[in-house]
Design a protein around this motif. Structure first.
Motif, PDB file in Angstrom:
ATOM      1  N   GLY A   1       0.813  -1.218   0.000  1.00 45.24           N
ATOM      2  CA  GLY A   1       0.000   0.000   0.000  1.00 45.24           C
ATOM      3  C   GLY A   1       0.837   1.255   0.000  1.00 45.24           C
ATOM      4  N   THR A   2       1.960   1.222   0.722  1.00 46.80           N
ATOM      5  CA  THR A   2       2.849   2.382   0.793  1.00 46.80           C
ATOM      6  C   THR A   2       3.449   2.706  -0.571  1.00 46.80           C
ATOM      7  OG1 THR A   2       3.408   1.880   3.102  1.00 46.80           O
ATOM      8  CG2 THR A   2       4.912   3.332   1.892  1.00 46.80           C
ATOM      9  N   LEU A   3       3.738   1.671  -1.345  1.00 44.89           N
ATOM     10  CA  LEU A   3       4.386   1.871  -2.647  1.00 44.89           C
ATOM     11  C   LEU A   3       3.536   2.686  -3.618  1.00 44.89           C
ATOM     12  CD1 LEU A   3       5.948  -1.673  -3.240  1.00 44.89           C
ATOM     13  CD2 LEU A   3       7.188   0.457  -2.791  1.00 44.89           C
ATOM     14  N   ILE A   4       2.199   2.591  -3.486  1.00 45.87           N
ATOM     15  CA  ILE A   4       1.338   3.328  -4.430  1.00 45.87           C
ATOM     16  C   ILE A   4       0.381   4.286  -3.719  1.00 45.87           C
ATOM     17  CG2 ILE A   4       1.407   1.543  -6.191  1.00 45.87           C
ATOM     18  CD1 ILE A   4      -1.394   0.701  -5.239  1.00 45.87           C
ATOM     19  N   GLY A   5       0.581   4.510  -2.428  1.00 41.30           N
ATOM     20  CA  GLY A   5      -0.254   5.465  -1.711  1.00 41.30           C
ATOM     21  C   GLY A   5      -1.644   4.956  -1.379  1.00 41.30           C
ATOM     22  N   TYR A   6      -1.772   3.679  -1.047  1.00 41.02           N
ATOM     23  CA  TYR A   6      -3.066   3.084  -0.676  1.00 41.02           C
ATOM     24  C   TYR A   6      -2.870   2.354   0.655  1.00 41.02           C
ATOM     25  CZ  TYR A   6      -7.441   0.407  -1.360  1.00 41.02           C
ATOM     26  OH  TYR A   6      -8.702  -0.149  -1.226  1.00 41.02           O
ATOM     27  N   PRO A   7      -2.853   3.104   1.765  1.00 42.05           N
ATOM     28  CA  PRO A   7      -2.508   2.539   3.080  1.00 42.05           C
ATOM     29  C   PRO A   7      -3.526   1.546   3.614  1.00 42.05           C
ATOM     30  CG  PRO A   7      -3.319   4.770   3.319  1.00 42.05           C
ATOM     31  CD  PRO A   7      -3.188   4.531   1.845  1.00 42.05           C
ATOM     32  N   ILE A   8      -3.148   0.869   4.711  1.00 39.51           N
ATOM     33  CA  ILE A   8      -3.986  -0.164   5.311  1.00 39.51           C
ATOM     34  C   ILE A   8      -5.359   0.381   5.711  1.00 39.51           C
ATOM     35  CG2 ILE A   8      -4.229  -1.713   7.288  1.00 39.51           C
ATOM     36  CD1 ILE A   8      -1.223  -2.113   7.229  1.00 39.51           C
ATOM     37  N   LYS A   9      -5.396   1.564   6.316  1.00 40.94           N
ATOM     38  CA  LYS A   9      -6.673   2.126   6.757  1.00 40.94           C
ATOM     39  C   LYS A   9      -7.642   2.269   5.589  1.00 40.94           C
ATOM     40  CE  LYS A   9      -5.250   4.711  10.880  1.00 40.94           C
ATOM     41  NZ  LYS A   9      -5.153   6.057  11.502  1.00 40.94           N
ATOM     42  N   ALA A  10      -7.130   2.724   4.478  1.00 38.98           N
ATOM     43  CA  ALA A  10      -7.987   2.895   3.298  1.00 38.98           C
ATOM     44  C   ALA A  10      -8.464   1.545   2.771  1.00 38.98           C
ATOM     45  CB  ALA A  10      -7.223   3.643   2.207  1.00 38.98           C
ATOM     46  N   GLN A  11      -7.581   0.544   2.788  1.00 35.20           N
ATOM     47  CA  GLN A  11      -7.971  -0.792   2.342  1.00 35.20           C
ATOM     48  C   GLN A  11      -9.071  -1.364   3.227  1.00 35.20           C
ATOM     49  OE1 GLN A  11      -5.105  -3.788   1.352  1.00 35.20           O
ATOM     50  NE2 GLN A  11      -3.570  -2.298   0.683  1.00 35.20           N
ATOM     51  N   ILE A  12      -8.884  -1.274   4.540  1.00 31.87           N
ATOM     52  CA  ILE A  12      -9.874  -1.814   5.481  1.00 31.87           C
ATOM     53  C   ILE A  12     -11.209  -1.095   5.314  1.00 31.87           C
ATOM     54  CG2 ILE A  12     -10.466  -2.042   7.922  1.00 31.87           C
ATOM     55  CD1 ILE A  12      -7.528  -2.557   8.495  1.00 31.87           C
ATOM     56  N   ARG A  13     -11.140   0.220   5.138  1.00 34.00           N
ATOM     57  CA  ARG A  13     -12.376   0.990   4.941  1.00 34.00           C
ATOM     58  C   ARG A  13     -13.108   0.518   3.686  1.00 34.00           C
ATOM     59  NH1 ARG A  13     -10.199   5.546   5.732  1.00 34.00           N
ATOM     60  NH2 ARG A  13      -9.779   6.107   3.559  1.00 34.00           N
ATOM     61  N   ASP A  14     -12.356   0.125   2.665  1.00 33.04           N
ATOM     62  CA  ASP A  14     -12.968  -0.322   1.421  1.00 33.04           C
ATOM     63  C   ASP A  14     -13.576  -1.729   1.510  1.00 33.04           C
ATOM     64  OD1 ASP A  14     -12.593   1.973  -0.015  1.00 33.04           O
ATOM     65  OD2 ASP A  14     -10.720   1.338  -0.962  1.00 33.04           O
ATOM     66  N   ILE A  15     -12.955  -2.609   2.313  1.00 35.93           N
ATOM     67  CA  ILE A  15     -13.443  -3.996   2.358  1.00 35.93           C
ATOM     68  C   ILE A  15     -14.383  -4.265   3.533  1.00 35.93           C
ATOM     69  CG2 ILE A  15     -11.380  -4.847   1.199  1.00 35.93           C
ATOM     70  CD1 ILE A  15     -10.383  -5.914   3.861  1.00 35.93           C
ATOM     71  N   LEU A  16     -14.480  -3.318   4.470  1.00 31.86           N
ATOM     72  CA  LEU A  16     -15.330  -3.532   5.653  1.00 31.86           C
ATOM     73  C   LEU A  16     -16.799  -3.761   5.309  1.00 31.86           C
ATOM     74  CD1 LEU A  16     -14.814  -3.788   8.653  1.00 31.86           C
ATOM     75  CD2 LEU A  16     -15.334  -1.354   8.921  1.00 31.86           C
ATOM     76  N   PRO A  17     -17.393  -3.002   4.370  1.00 31.11           N
ATOM     77  CA  PRO A  17     -18.794  -3.271   4.027  1.00 31.11           C
ATOM     78  C   PRO A  17     -19.011  -4.704   3.510  1.00 31.11           C
ATOM     79  CG  PRO A  17     -18.129  -1.130   3.185  1.00 31.11           C
ATOM     80  CD  PRO A  17     -16.884  -1.799   3.657  1.00 31.11           C
ATOM     81  N   SER A  18     -18.073  -5.206   2.726  1.00 28.07           N
ATOM     82  CA  SER A  18     -18.191  -6.576   2.207  1.00 28.07           C
ATOM     83  C   SER A  18     -18.125  -7.590   3.346  1.00 28.07           C
ATOM     84  CB  SER A  18     -17.068  -6.860   1.203  1.00 28.07           C
ATOM     85  OG  SER A  18     -17.171  -6.010   0.091  1.00 28.07           O
TER      86      SER A  18
END
Length: 495
Positions: A414-431
């Motif tokens: 995530g750090t390599l392309i600017g997509y951190p863990i918090k953003a990932q979790i926020r995106d997959i939490l609804p699923s």
């Protein structure tokens, strides 16, 4: 005007890439679903003709096959896919190297057959291992053929080869099983499937090696690939070591129950992971120099994949007991119990694959290797639980280590392309929420005390209604993306 032309060109290229990705994903899915579907149906019949002990014997052998296949590839496939200007010399160099290594690995399998059988106290393993060793060479012959198709995102050709080989090998396995050949029917199915698939790939792909070996090409490919080789070898050994622990410290029958349960989870987790890896890696590699486009594509892949993964695996866990009872009989009840636990950790496998793919796309095979070493050190804990306490403890422990592994993978990718863990979790939490709610509604239905077939039907209908209802009610973007993509693909094919 120039700016406008540039914008139009960018939009055209983006649309072309999207179509290529959708087409690749569709055919990759068809490949996995059709070939694995045939294998699954054949397996249902074989599970009623064979015993858990016989499945356990094959489970032992596949430990060796998986390890030696990983060595044969040596990371060259991924290196070739990532290299934008890979030429005939590169492909031929990799082919010659893979084939040479496979012959060495076959000799190694023949030599280790006796000590391997003594370790598990199963004399029958000696001839089985020696015959199954031929798979390593057959696989080596297909590696570059498959790599070229993956690089061009041509999964339609692979689908044809997989379907033909699955149907043909299934017929071989069933004929041998009905002929009373026992565990050898599983051996025949495995070998014939790989052999027919390889022959089909050579016929359909029409690529032939030039038999020209280049040391400069070898050094370049191996320079990137050796870290992936070590990483893949560590990962493969660790995946198979669970079977080794169960077979050594419990029994061959218990191993058969475990492997049968795991095969059911693999129908979704491994196939979905394979689809995501095969499509996302070449597609993202093609735009590796365009950070924003790659980030957006990466994000969409994660959101849509994890909705499918969570819903399918959580649902499978909820219906495990009734499903296995209906499909393969009550003698596999222990496998259903293992399956219920395995599904939770397996739901995260596609997420691991996506994050690790990003490290490879960015050329960070060194970081890939370091992460694998750290994760496997952490994973020693569950193995010790399995050895000294119980299999259930080992499986629950593997879920915890899988969660830890996600955070490690996502932190760097995530750090390599600017997509951190918090953003990932926020995106997959609804699923995750949709899947958890669905499973919570489905699992308690077991207390209705219905016949297994009716229980399964009720659970499946309830699960589908809850999952689709929640997705529609909350208008999940990832659900809309999947639905729109599927409908758009169908409309284009009707035309």
């Amino acid at each position: 005007m120039i700016c406008s032309g540039g914008t139009d060109l960018t939009a055209i290229v983006a649309e072309s890439l999207k179509k290529k990705t959708v087409r690749g994903t569709f055919w990759s899915a068809v490949d996995s679903i059709s070939s694995q579907g045939v294998t699954f149906l054949v397996g249902l019949v074989l599970a009623r003709l064979l015993t858990p002990h016989e499945y356990g014997l094959i489970g032992y052998i596949m430990i060796l096959v998986a390890v030696f296949n990983s060595i044969v590839d040596s990371g060259f496939s991924n290196a070739l896919i990532r290299k934008k200007d890979a030429g005939e010399t590169d492909y031929s160099t990799a082919f010659i190297f893979n084939l040479a290594v496979s012959l060495v690995m076959v000799a190694a399998m023949v030599l280790v057959a006796v000590p391997f059988s003594r370790f598990f106290k199963e004399p029958q393993l000696v001839p089985l291992v020696r015959v199954m060793s031929v798979i390593v060479v057959i696989n080596a012959l297909a590696l570059i053929q498959r790599t070229r198709l993956v690089k061009s995102v041509d999964f339609k050709t692979q689908t044809k080869a997989s379907l033909i080989s699955s149907v043909s090998s299934g017929a071989v396995g069933l004929a041998m099983a009905f002929g009373g050949l026992g565990v050898w029917s599983l051996v025949g199915q495995q070998i014939s499937r790989q052999l027919i698939n390889t022959v089909c790939l050579w016929i359909l792909n029409r690529w032939k090696p030039t038999w020209r070996f280049s040391w400069s090409s070898f050094r370049e490919l191996f320079g990137f690939g050796w870290k992936l080789l070590v990483s893949g070898l560590i990962d493969t050994v660790w995946k198979e070591i669970y079977q080794l622990v169960i077979g050594k410290f419990y029994s061959t029958s218990t191993l058969g129950q475990y492997t049968r349960g795991k095969q059911f989870s693999d129908i979704f987790s491994s196939n979905m992971t394979s689809i995501v890896q095969r499509v996302s890696y070449p597609v993202l590699s093609s735009i590796q120099d365009e950070r924003e486009r790659m980030k957006e594509g990466y994000r969409k892949i994660i959101r849509t994949t994890m909705l499918a993964s969570f819903v399918l695996l959580f649902g499978l866990s909820a219906v495990a007991e009734s499903l296995l009872t209906v499909l393969i009989g009550p003698q596999w009840k222990e496998a259903a119990h293992y399956l219920q636990i395995i599904c939770f950790a397996a739901s995260l496998y596609p997420l691991h694959a996506i994050n690790l793919n990003m490290l490879q796309v960015q050329g960070r095979s060194d970081l890939f290797l370091k992460l694998e070493i750290v994760k496997k050190i952490i994973a020693v804990g569950p193995l010790l639980l399995g050895i000294f306490i119980d299999i259930d403890w080992m499986l629950w422990g593997s879920l915890i280590t899988s969660i830890i592994a996600y955070f490690l993978n996502a932190r760097y990718s995530g750090t390599l392309i600017g997509y951190p863990i918090k953003a990932q979790i926020r995106d997959i939490l609804p699923s995750f929420g949709v899947a958890a709610a669905m499973a919570a509604c489905v699992w308690p239905l077991v207390f209705l005390n219905l016949r297994p077939i009716w229980m399964l039907l009720v659970q499946l209908c309830a699960g589908a209604a809850v999952a689709f209802g929640l997705c529609e009610a909350f208008r999940l973007p990832e659900y809309a993306e999947i639905k729109d993509t599927a409908l758009g693909f169908l409309r284009r094919n009707k035309k």
